[in-house]
Enzyme design. Structure first.
Site, PDB file in Angstrom:
ATOM      1  N   ASP A   1     -21.329  28.024 -21.948  1.00  0.00           N
ATOM      2  CA  ASP A   1     -22.489  28.743 -21.344  1.00  0.00           C
ATOM      3  C   ASP A   1     -23.001  27.548 -19.943  1.00  0.00           C
ATOM      4  O   ASP A   1     -23.606  28.000 -19.116  1.00  0.00           O
ATOM      5  CB  ASP A   1     -23.481  29.068 -21.919  1.00  0.00           C
ATOM      6  N   GLY A   2     -22.247  26.336 -19.976  1.00  0.00           N
ATOM      7  CA  GLY A   2     -22.787  25.468 -19.110  1.00  0.00           C
ATOM      8  C   GLY A   2     -23.630  24.498 -19.557  1.00  0.00           C
ATOM      9  O   GLY A   2     -23.898  23.375 -18.928  1.00  0.00           O
ATOM     10  N   GLU A   3     -24.213  24.493 -20.679  1.00  0.00           N
ATOM     11  CA  GLU A   3     -25.225  23.641 -21.082  1.00  0.00           C
ATOM     12  C   GLU A   3     -24.428  22.185 -21.491  1.00  0.00           C
ATOM     13  O   GLU A   3     -23.232  22.198 -21.646  1.00  0.00           O
ATOM     14  CB  GLU A   3     -25.860  23.922 -22.435  1.00  0.00           C
TER      15      GLU A   3
ATOM     16  N   ARG B   1     -39.313  14.642  -1.791  1.00  0.00           N
ATOM     17  CA  ARG B   1     -40.141  14.796  -0.433  1.00  0.00           C
ATOM     18  C   ARG B   1     -41.212  16.069  -0.687  1.00  0.00           C
ATOM     19  O   ARG B   1     -42.149  15.859   0.145  1.00  0.00           O
ATOM     20  CB  ARG B   1     -39.114  15.439   0.413  1.00  0.00           C
TER      21      ARG B   1
ATOM     22  N   LYS C   1     -42.720  14.642  15.381  1.00  0.00           N
ATOM     23  CA  LYS C   1     -41.828  15.746  14.709  1.00  0.00           C
ATOM     24  C   LYS C   1     -42.813  16.684  14.064  1.00  0.00           C
ATOM     25  O   LYS C   1     -43.800  16.245  13.113  1.00  0.00           O
ATOM     26  CB  LYS C   1     -41.202  15.116  14.012  1.00  0.00           C
TER      27      LYS C   1
ATOM     28  N   ASP D   1     -33.894   6.320   9.515  1.00  0.00           N
ATOM     29  CA  ASP D   1     -34.579   7.439   8.610  1.00  0.00           C
ATOM     30  C   ASP D   1     -34.200   7.156   7.213  1.00  0.00           C
ATOM     31  O   ASP D   1     -33.003   6.424   6.827  1.00  0.00           O
ATOM     32  CB  ASP D   1     -34.304   8.816   9.111  1.00  0.00           C
TER      33      ASP D   1
ATOM     34  N   THR E   1     -30.287  18.351   6.608  1.00  0.00           N
ATOM     35  CA  THR E   1     -29.518  19.236   7.635  1.00  0.00           C
ATOM     36  C   THR E   1     -29.156  18.459   8.859  1.00  0.00           C
ATOM     37  O   THR E   1     -28.681  18.956   9.681  1.00  0.00           O
ATOM     38  CB  THR E   1     -30.391  20.463   7.830  1.00  0.00           C
ATOM     39  N   ALA E   2     -29.583  17.097   8.741  1.00  0.00           N
ATOM     40  CA  ALA E   2     -29.464  16.536  10.195  1.00  0.00           C
ATOM     41  C   ALA E   2     -30.113  17.024  11.595  1.00  0.00           C
ATOM     42  O   ALA E   2     -30.071  16.638  12.607  1.00  0.00           O
ATOM     43  CB  ALA E   2     -28.023  16.416  10.677  1.00  0.00           C
TER      44      ALA E   2
END
Ligand code: R5P
Length: 323
Positions: free
Chosen positions: A46-48, A104, A200, A226, A231-232
């Site tokens: 199941d991915g665990e 962030r 910004k 930075d 996303t640039a």
């Protein structure tokens, strides 16, 4: 009486095996033996996630290298590795997080939102970490979200060497937003350059609106600095504006190459002459970006791990920020 000899072992999660291997290699070169241990990480159907240390770590100091960039399985894997190490009676557990994802969201900037940086700090601590080592946090006060020791490393020392090789004169250092001023100031100080700031705004998530530029870049060789390229949109818009304002050349410097959405395209269509990024995040997309140079921070992490184990000061790695 049991006079146990102290030892340490380094283990890697799946997020950035490449950097973990490079750190292991640095440690071996410096200390003359292999410190990288084997930890089995498997998945149920199941991915665990299932984790088992393949060797005895009772009484050892354990360093777990795992960046917590997306997918969030990277974070879960780190938490399970910490928990497994604690239950295997490791002496001290250090979470080595080259890129600290979710950092962030570090304050309530609007009603009814989470402070994910604090939430993740709580999770790592509750899982059983004794210490955290990370690099170029989005906001350095995130250290204070942890009630355990936190060593904050900087990629700047590594970048400085690359910039010196370029032998540039007439430099200006640009922060693409107000939040990045402290980071940019360290570069301006080092290269005796003017500090320029871009005003910004973020009208919505992942949307960048550049309002103004504070300072002069005309005929200057610009270092655009930075902590993260996601996303640039910040970086590429800043580069276009700097070119419009007469910058002679633009060298991009960024620690964490997240590169989501169409970041590669935006960077390739921007007037950046050269872009330096580190290997805190494993991201095959970086090879699609023209003029990009990958700079490894393995040595810095290897030293931080070694000094932590030896109870040595690692403040010499922070010299840049003494201002
Ligand atoms: C924001 O304050 C950070 O320092 C970066 O500027 C930001 O995360 C970059 O995001 P994007 O590449 O999506 O504009």
């Amino acid at each position: 009486m049991n006079h146990q000899v102290r030892d340490f072992k380094v283990f890697a999660g799946n997020s950035n095996k490449q950097l973990a291997e490079a750190i292991g290699k640095e440690l071996k070169e410096t200390l003359g033996k292999d410190f990288v241990g084997h930890c089995e990480i498997k998945r149920f159907s199941d991915g665990e996630i299932w984790v088992k240390y393949a060797e005895n770590i009772r009484g050892s100091d354990v360093f777990i290298i795992q960046s917590t960039n997306t997918p969030s399985d990277n974070l879960i894997e780190l938490l399970i590795m910490i928990d497994a190490a604690r239950r295997a009676s490791a002496n001290k557990i250090t979470a080595v997080i080259p890129y600290f994802g979710y950092s962030r969201q570090d304050r309530k900037d609007q009603p009814r939102v989470s402070i994910t940086a604090k939430l993740i700090a709580n999770l790592i601590t509750v899982a059983g970490a004794d210490r955290v080592i990370s690099m170029d946090l989005h906001a350095s006060q995130v250290q204070g979200f942890f009630d355990i020791p936190f060593d904050h490393l900087y990629a700047s020392a590594t970048f400085f060497k690359q910039i010196e090789k370029l032998n540039l004169s007439n430099l200006a250092v640009v922060s693409p937003d107000v939040g990045g001023i402290k980071l940019a100031r360290a570069y301006a100080k080092k290269f005796n350059a003017d500090l320029v700031v871009i005003d910004k705004r973020r009208p919505a998530q992942n949307v960048t609106e550049i309002i103004n530029i504070i300072g002069n870049v005309e005929k200057k060789n610009v270092l655009l600095v930075d902590d993260i390229i996601d996303t640039a949109s910040t970086f590429s818009q800043a580069a276009h504006l700097l070119k419009e304002k007469g910058a002679a050349s633009i060298i991009g410097i960024c620690t964490h190459a997240v590169f989501s959405a169409n970041a590669v395209e935006l960077l390739n269509n921007s007037p950046i002459d050269k872009l330096f990024v580190t290997d805190t995040i494993y991201n095959p997309k970086i090879h699609e970006v023209k003029n990009l140079e990958l700079v490894s921070v393995a040595k810095t992490f290897a030293l931080a791990i070694q000094y932590t184990f030896e109870y040595k000061s690692i403040s010499s790695l922070f010299d840049t920020y003494k201002d």
